[in-house]
Design a protein around this motif. Structure first.
Motif, PDB file in Angstrom:
ATOM      1  N   LEU A   1       1.668  -8.171  -0.483  1.00 23.23           N
ATOM      2  CA  LEU A   1       1.659  -7.400  -1.623  1.00 23.23           C
ATOM      3  C   LEU A   1       2.843  -8.656  -2.507  1.00 23.23           C
ATOM      4  O   LEU A   1       2.496  -7.961  -3.897  1.00 23.23           O
ATOM      5  CB  LEU A   1       3.682  -7.481  -0.933  1.00 23.23           C
TER       6      LEU A   1
ATOM      7  N   GLU B   1       2.919  -0.368   1.281  1.00 25.69           N
ATOM      8  CA  GLU B   1       0.946  -0.009   0.941  1.00 25.69           C
ATOM      9  C   GLU B   1       1.251   1.152   0.330  1.00 25.69           C
ATOM     10  O   GLU B   1       0.100   1.391  -0.860  1.00 25.69           O
ATOM     11  CB  GLU B   1       0.305  -0.807   1.665  1.00 25.69           C
TER      12      GLU B   1
ATOM     13  N   TYR C   1      -6.050   2.546  -0.939  1.00 27.96           N
ATOM     14  CA  TYR C   1      -6.390   1.777  -0.773  1.00 27.96           C
ATOM     15  C   TYR C   1      -7.704   1.228  -0.672  1.00 27.96           C
ATOM     16  O   TYR C   1      -8.137  -0.005   0.088  1.00 27.96           O
ATOM     17  CB  TYR C   1      -6.737   1.145   1.497  1.00 27.96           C
TER      18      TYR C   1
ATOM     19  N   HIS D   1      -1.985  -6.824  -3.739  1.00 28.46           N
ATOM     20  CA  HIS D   1      -1.860  -5.451  -4.958  1.00 28.46           C
ATOM     21  C   HIS D   1      -1.431  -6.097  -6.319  1.00 28.46           C
ATOM     22  O   HIS D   1      -2.150  -5.358  -7.009  1.00 28.46           O
ATOM     23  CB  HIS D   1       0.089  -4.731  -4.198  1.00 28.46           C
TER      24      HIS D   1
ATOM     25  N   TRP E   1       6.227  -2.028   5.740  1.00 29.99           N
ATOM     26  CA  TRP E   1       4.702  -2.828   5.451  1.00 29.99           C
ATOM     27  C   TRP E   1       4.448  -1.057   5.238  1.00 29.99           C
ATOM     28  O   TRP E   1       3.352  -1.364   3.983  1.00 29.99           O
ATOM     29  CB  TRP E   1       4.107  -3.730   6.387  1.00 29.99           C
TER      30      TRP E   1
END
Length: 404
Positions: free
Chosen positions: A26, A98, A248, A30, A94
């Motif tokens: 995170l 995500e 992703y 990211h 999480w």
């Protein structure tokens, strides 16, 4: 849809522990992805502003709702947005955090909005670079030698090619190099491959569902495995499940399937023959592609909708590929590693197999001795849970409506 309750011995994984793997994703991965996407396309001022706002939000701010005109706003509300909005990205599940990051990234680059940029995959340059790399040529060329090996060796090599993804050359050369059938593959922490093959006998007439993971050099081995199973008569039909939109970074979409099939079809030798078989199978319905909305949901497969449950229930076997899909299959929790795989997948509506390279903390189905050995090695600096150096083949063959 209710959010998964916590379980004291297996808490839901959050991203708020500094120094943990989820926190690094995170806080570091990211933002890096936002910068890479920003540089990959000649986006305009509005997209640049939106990307900057997302960067600030996901590192310093809170989760915000989708735009009022978003077509999937109600679905995300049901998937947990109404509960998580206003909270820190680090303080919610999480898996959810995500997934929502990638959904908001698509908003920032106008992927889902009517206009010139609608449908443009922000990750396509990275996917194509991998698919068109010399390494892909080498892996496809290895198929020619593999064709001369006994069927059992080809079974094993192609299964391991699919397992290891972009290390597919390892899978091909395990058998092509003459490895004995009893020799364990390097880094394999669990191996139920004999059970998997028992569900797909050479005289099989069933359907395989394969829930794909990544595009490019990881999707190609999945397609080669499907081609092999069709050619050897282990299945009569395959259904390939992919993501409904870019997700992703490298997760496969329908467009990525088309790219991979075209790459195979244009290849020489055995790879080209496999590509031709798959192209023909698409035309006559032996191979179909699904992009169900739940494929990009921020939830475990235990919460799958009824139509998807019915499809998996009708399959002879469902193979779930990759790390993210494993987290969704067993639940993104800190399970004790010796928790039986069959226990955490007992809800699945049919026989299910996981092919996964380990790239996150979640793990089930290990023996106590295997866990101890891996932890001892990790004490010497090897991150076996997250480093992608280990993999597993786990199968629960006993699911289904008849309870067999």
């Amino acid at each position: 849809m209710p959010l998964a309750p916590d379980t004291p011995h297996a808490p839901v994984i959050l991203g708020n522990d500094p120094g943990s793997f989820p926190h690094s994703v995170l806080a570091e991965r990211h933002p890096a992805i936002i910068r890479q996407v920003r540089d990959a396309f000649p986006y305009g001022p509005g997209q640049h502003r939106a990307l900057d706002e997302l960067l600030k939000s996901c590192t310093e701010g809170v989760i915000e709702p989708l735009p009022e005109d978003a077509g999937d706003r109600d679905r995300w509300q049901e998937w947990g947005l109404r509960s998580y909005a206003g909270q820190s990205w680090f303080d919610v599940a999480w898996l959810w955090s995500e997934s929502y990051f990638y959904r908001r990234l698509l908003d920032a680059v106008d992927h889902l909005r009517p206009g010139a940029w609608q449908g443009i995959d922000p990750f396509r340059p990275f996917k194509r670079a991998e698919l068109d790399s010399p390494q892909t040529d080498e892996e496809l060329a290895a198929l020619d030698a593999l064709q001369q090996r006994p069927v059992r060796e080809r079974d094993r090599a192609l299964l391991h090619g699919s397992l290891w993804g972009n290390r597919a050359d390892l899978g091909f050369r395990l058998s092509a190099g003459g490895a004995a059938d009893h020799e364990p593959a390097p880094g394999l922490v669990a191996d139920d491959s004999d059970t998997l093959w028992s569900l797909l006998p050479p005289t099989g007439a069933g359907t395989l569902c394969l829930v794909a993971d990544n595009a490019g050099r990881e999707l190609v081995p999945d397609l080669l495995l499907i081609a092999h199973l069709l050619a050897e008569g282990r299945i009569t039909r395959a259904v390939l499940h992919v993501k409904p939109y870019p997700y992703y970074v490298s997760d496969a979409t329908v467009c990525d399937v088309v790219d991979a099939l075209s790459r195979l079809r244009a290849a020489r030798g055995a790879a080209g023959a496999h590509g031709a078989l798959l192209w023909s199978a698409m035309a006559d319905g032996r191979l179909t592609v699904r992009a169900h909305p739940f494929a990009a949901a921020p939830l475990p497969y235990a919460d799958m909708p009824d139509d998807l449950r019915a499809e998996f229930a009708s399959a002879t076997l469902t193979i779930v590929k990759g790390d993210l899909n494993y987290r969704r299959l067993v639940g993104d929790r800190m399970w004790p590693p010796t928790t039986p795989f069959a226990d955490v997948t007992g809800y699945f509506p049919g026989p299910v197999a996981a092919l996964r390279t380990l790239k996150s903390d979640v793990i089930t189905g290990l023996s106590a001795s295997t866990e101890a050995a891996l932890d001892a090695a990790q004490g010497q600096g090897q991150g076996w849970r997250t480093g992608g150096t280990h993999a597993l083949i786990q199968v629960n063959p006993s699911n289904g409506p008849d309870g067999k």
